[in-house]
Design a protein around this motif. Structure first.
Motif, PDB file in Angstrom:
ATOM      1  N   VAL A  85       0.842  -1.202   0.000  1.00  0.00           N
ATOM      2  CA  VAL A  85       0.000   0.000   0.000  1.00  0.00           C
ATOM      3  C   VAL A  85       0.875   1.250   0.000  1.00  0.00           C
ATOM      4  CG1 VAL A  85      -1.655   1.362   1.359  1.00  0.00           C
ATOM      5  CG2 VAL A  85      -1.998  -1.106   1.072  1.00  0.00           C
ATOM      6  N   HIS A  86       1.922   1.254   0.820  1.00  0.00           N
ATOM      7  CA  HIS A  86       2.806   2.420   0.894  1.00  0.00           C
ATOM      8  C   HIS A  86       3.456   2.675  -0.464  1.00  0.00           C
ATOM      9  CE1 HIS A  86       5.566   5.393   2.463  1.00  0.00           C
ATOM     10  NE2 HIS A  86       4.891   5.358   3.593  1.00  0.00           N
ATOM     11  N   ARG A  87       3.860   1.619  -1.124  1.00  0.00           N
ATOM     12  CA  ARG A  87       4.500   1.747  -2.442  1.00  0.00           C
ATOM     13  C   ARG A  87       3.528   2.372  -3.452  1.00  0.00           C
ATOM     14  NH1 ARG A  87       5.103  -1.645  -6.934  1.00  0.00           N
ATOM     15  NH2 ARG A  87       7.002  -1.198  -8.096  1.00  0.00           N
ATOM     16  N   VAL A  88       2.281   1.899  -3.459  1.00  0.00           N
ATOM     17  CA  VAL A  88       1.271   2.428  -4.380  1.00  0.00           C
ATOM     18  C   VAL A  88       0.998   3.907  -4.082  1.00  0.00           C
ATOM     19  CG1 VAL A  88      -1.180   2.284  -5.039  1.00  0.00           C
ATOM     20  CG2 VAL A  88       0.187   0.200  -4.842  1.00  0.00           C
ATOM     21  N   LEU A  89       0.905   4.264  -2.804  1.00  0.00           N
ATOM     22  CA  LEU A  89       0.670   5.663  -2.444  1.00  0.00           C
ATOM     23  C   LEU A  89       1.868   6.536  -2.797  1.00  0.00           C
ATOM     24  CD1 LEU A  89      -1.250   5.164   0.917  1.00  0.00           C
ATOM     25  CD2 LEU A  89      -2.193   5.974  -1.252  1.00  0.00           C
ATOM     26  N   ASP A  90       3.083   6.004  -2.617  1.00  0.00           N
ATOM     27  CA  ASP A  90       4.300   6.724  -3.034  1.00  0.00           C
ATOM     28  C   ASP A  90       4.269   7.022  -4.526  1.00  0.00           C
ATOM     29  OD1 ASP A  90       5.796   7.265  -0.790  1.00  0.00           O
ATOM     30  OD2 ASP A  90       6.976   5.417  -0.901  1.00  0.00           O
ATOM     31  N   ILE A  91       3.984   5.992  -5.306  1.00  0.00           N
ATOM     32  CA  ILE A  91       3.953   6.126  -6.768  1.00  0.00           C
ATOM     33  C   ILE A  91       2.900   7.143  -7.195  1.00  0.00           C
ATOM     34  CG2 ILE A  91       3.355   4.899  -8.909  1.00  0.00           C
ATOM     35  CD1 ILE A  91       4.710   2.400  -7.604  1.00  0.00           C
ATOM     36  N   SER A  92       1.780   7.180  -6.464  1.00  0.00           N
ATOM     37  CA  SER A  92       0.695   8.097  -6.827  1.00  0.00           C
ATOM     38  C   SER A  92       0.911   9.515  -6.291  1.00  0.00           C
ATOM     39  CB  SER A  92      -0.643   7.540  -6.359  1.00  0.00           C
ATOM     40  OG  SER A  92      -0.667   7.484  -4.951  1.00  0.00           O
ATOM     41  N   GLY A  93       2.032   9.738  -5.610  1.00  0.00           N
ATOM     42  CA  GLY A  93       2.348  11.072  -5.106  1.00  0.00           C
ATOM     43  C   GLY A  93       1.762  11.382  -3.738  1.00  0.00           C
ATOM     44  N   LEU A  94       1.259  10.369  -3.041  1.00  0.00           N
ATOM     45  CA  LEU A  94       0.637  10.582  -1.735  1.00  0.00           C
ATOM     46  C   LEU A  94       1.488  10.060  -0.578  1.00  0.00           C
ATOM     47  CD1 LEU A  94      -2.995   9.566  -2.734  1.00  0.00           C
ATOM     48  CD2 LEU A  94      -2.160  11.881  -2.282  1.00  0.00           C
ATOM     49  N   GLY A  95       2.723   9.705  -0.859  1.00  0.00           N
ATOM     50  CA  GLY A  95       3.581   9.102   0.168  1.00  0.00           C
ATOM     51  C   GLY A  95       3.967  10.013   1.308  1.00  0.00           C
ATOM     52  N   ASP A  96       3.766  11.328   1.146  1.00  0.00           N
ATOM     53  CA  ASP A  96       4.164  12.264   2.198  1.00  0.00           C
ATOM     54  C   ASP A  96       2.979  12.872   2.943  1.00  0.00           C
ATOM     55  OD1 ASP A  96       3.155  13.788   0.154  1.00  0.00           O
ATOM     56  OD2 ASP A  96       4.832  15.198   0.081  1.00  0.00           O
ATOM     57  N   GLN A  97       1.805  12.278   2.807  1.00  0.00           N
ATOM     58  CA  GLN A  97       0.620  12.799   3.488  1.00  0.00           C
ATOM     59  C   GLN A  97       0.742  12.638   5.005  1.00  0.00           C
ATOM     60  OE1 GLN A  97      -2.106  14.400   1.858  1.00  0.00           O
ATOM     61  NE2 GLN A  97      -0.472  14.360   0.344  1.00  0.00           N
ATOM     62  N   ALA A  98       0.234  13.619   5.748  1.00  0.00           N
ATOM     63  CA  ALA A  98       0.308  13.601   7.216  1.00  0.00           C
ATOM     64  C   ALA A  98      -0.425  12.400   7.816  1.00  0.00           C
ATOM     65  CB  ALA A  98      -0.265  14.895   7.781  1.00  0.00           C
TER      66      ALA A  98
END
Length: 99
Positions: A81-94
């Protein structure tokens, strides 16, 4: 055999814990979303550490939850999940915790 999707929720003093397992995709993302909204809560922890697949519908559902619970959502991701969110540009969300 693909992992079976499941969603379970429990609330403790206004803090809702939602555990999601298996694959979150077009067929199950709304079920995940609704599992969080089922109980009124001040804070939400979405535990995705047992999620094995996460697609764009799942990303959309999590973003909608972050909008619904501003400053009150915590997402515990699996590595996938973290990898998918990173790829989608959401990896740094609070709201996203490290995998």
């Amino acid at each position: 055999m693909s992992p079976v999707f499941s969603a379970s929720a429990e609330i403790d003093d206004g803090h809702l814990h939602v555990l999601i397992t298996g694959e979150v995709d077009m067929a199950t993302a709304d079920t995940m979303f609704q599992a969080v909204l089922r109980e009124p809560a001040e804070r939400v922890t979405l535990d995705l550490r047992a999620v094995t697949f996460f697609d764009s519908a799942a990303i959309h559902a999590v973003v909608r939850l972050a909008q619904q619970f501003p400053g009150a959502l915590t997402v515990l991701p699996s590595r996938q999940v973290h990898r998918v969110l990173d790829i989608s540009g959401l990896g740094d969300q609070a709201w996203l915790r490290p995998a």
